[in-house]
Write an enzyme that holds these catalytic residues in place. Structure first.
Site, PDB file in Angstrom:
ATOM      1  N   VAL A 297       0.778  -0.964   0.144  1.00  0.00           N
ATOM      2  CA  VAL A 297       0.022   0.055  -0.012  1.00  0.00           C
ATOM      3  C   VAL A 297       0.851   1.172   0.137  1.00  0.00           C
ATOM      4  O   VAL A 297       1.645   1.412   0.993  1.00  0.00           O
ATOM      5  CB  VAL A 297      -0.926  -0.016   1.222  1.00  0.00           C
ATOM      6  CG1 VAL A 297      -1.593   1.329   1.197  1.00  0.00           C
ATOM      7  CG2 VAL A 297      -1.838  -1.137   1.167  1.00  0.00           C
ATOM      8  N   LYS A 298       0.677   2.000  -0.969  1.00  0.00           N
ATOM      9  CA  LYS A 298       1.372   3.457  -1.165  1.00  0.00           C
ATOM     10  C   LYS A 298       0.759   4.349  -0.781  1.00  0.00           C
ATOM     11  O   LYS A 298      -0.433   4.611  -0.903  1.00  0.00           O
ATOM     12  CB  LYS A 298       1.745   3.619  -2.880  1.00  0.00           C
ATOM     13  CG  LYS A 298       3.082   4.324  -3.125  1.00  0.00           C
ATOM     14  CD  LYS A 298       3.142   4.121  -4.586  1.00  0.00           C
ATOM     15  CE  LYS A 298       4.389   4.865  -5.005  1.00  0.00           C
ATOM     16  NZ  LYS A 298       4.392   5.048  -6.537  1.00  0.00           N
ATOM     17  N   VAL A 299       1.449   5.160   0.233  1.00  0.00           N
ATOM     18  CA  VAL A 299       0.773   6.084   1.178  1.00  0.00           C
ATOM     19  C   VAL A 299       1.708   7.260   0.889  1.00  0.00           C
ATOM     20  O   VAL A 299       3.069   7.647   1.142  1.00  0.00           O
ATOM     21  CB  VAL A 299       0.965   5.790   2.469  1.00  0.00           C
ATOM     22  CG1 VAL A 299       0.294   6.754   3.491  1.00  0.00           C
ATOM     23  CG2 VAL A 299       0.094   4.543   2.770  1.00  0.00           C
TER      24      VAL A 299
END
Ligand code: G3P
Length: 214
Positions: A82-84
């Site tokens: 998950v890219k945040v």
């Protein structure tokens, strides 16, 4: 150094994968928008195509919503990261996702201290954007080497993924400073194999081979 392809284009991923170049994939909302397809469908297709990690980015900016988005993305496939974005709410989200054993990639990193904060929150991967730093007149690779130095100083195991790579020198310098991963567009990946002396040498060998009976 691992090579990730920075694209949401499944055909490009297939072509690079066929050549053995793909250790993983990074996407972002701009790359997914270019496909004209639904985000989750694109991510599921990419995850089926490759064995390595696939970064899929959340598009909200409030931690509760980012966390829910992250959980949904992580459900799409085992290899989703998950890219945040590197904002306070993003780091709250990273801590919560890490507690759920979900891998995270903190993106849009432009200072070494941001990278330190991401690692302290538990990020699996941190993404400094070298090309965009170069665009401002500063040196993007200095950012990468300072992050690596800080992580080494404190035995932090967050992986450094060099993003916003624009040309082969960025790849060379990433390898020289010991980055864990370099993500790049397919056209940069393809240019890495080329050398004019290889072409010249091959042409000569083929010419000479014609003089010899096989
Ligand atoms: O991985 C981040 C990358 O896609 C950004 O690249 O060329 O838009 O700065 P660029």
């Amino acid at each position: 150094m691992k090579f990730y392809i920075d694209t949401a284009d499944i055909e490009e991923i297939r072509q690079a994968n066929r050549r053995g170049w793909v250790d993983g994939v990074t996407t972002n909302p701009s790359l997914v928008a270019k496909t004209g397809r639904r985000h989750h469908e694109v991510i599921k297709d990419i995850c089926r195509e490759v064995d390595g990690l696939v970064s899929a980015e959340v598009v909200s900016t409030e931690s509760e919503t980012m966390f829910k988005e992250g959980l949904e993305l992580a459900k799409l496939a085992d290899n989703v990261v998950v890219k945040v974005p590197m904002i306070e709410e993003g780091l709250i989200t990273v801590k919560k996702l890490t507690a759920e054993r979900i891998k995270t990639n903190v993106t849009l990193v432009f200072s070494p201290i941001q990278a330190l904060m991401a690692a302290k929150a538990g990020a699996t991967i941190v993404s400094p954007f070298v090309g965009r730093v170069d665009d401002t007149g500063a040196n993007g690779m200095n950012l990468v080497s300072q992050i690596i130095q800080i992580y080494q100083n404190y035995d932090l195991n967050t992986q450094v993924l060099v993003a916003s790579i624009r040309h082969p020198i960025h790849v060379l310098e990433s390898a020289l400073v010991g980055a864990h991963i370099a993500t790049m567009p397919f056209n940069v990946m393809k240019s890495l194999t080329n050398h004019p002396l290889t072409d010249k040498g091959l042409a000569q060998f083929l010419k000479d081979a014609q003089k010899v009976p096989q």
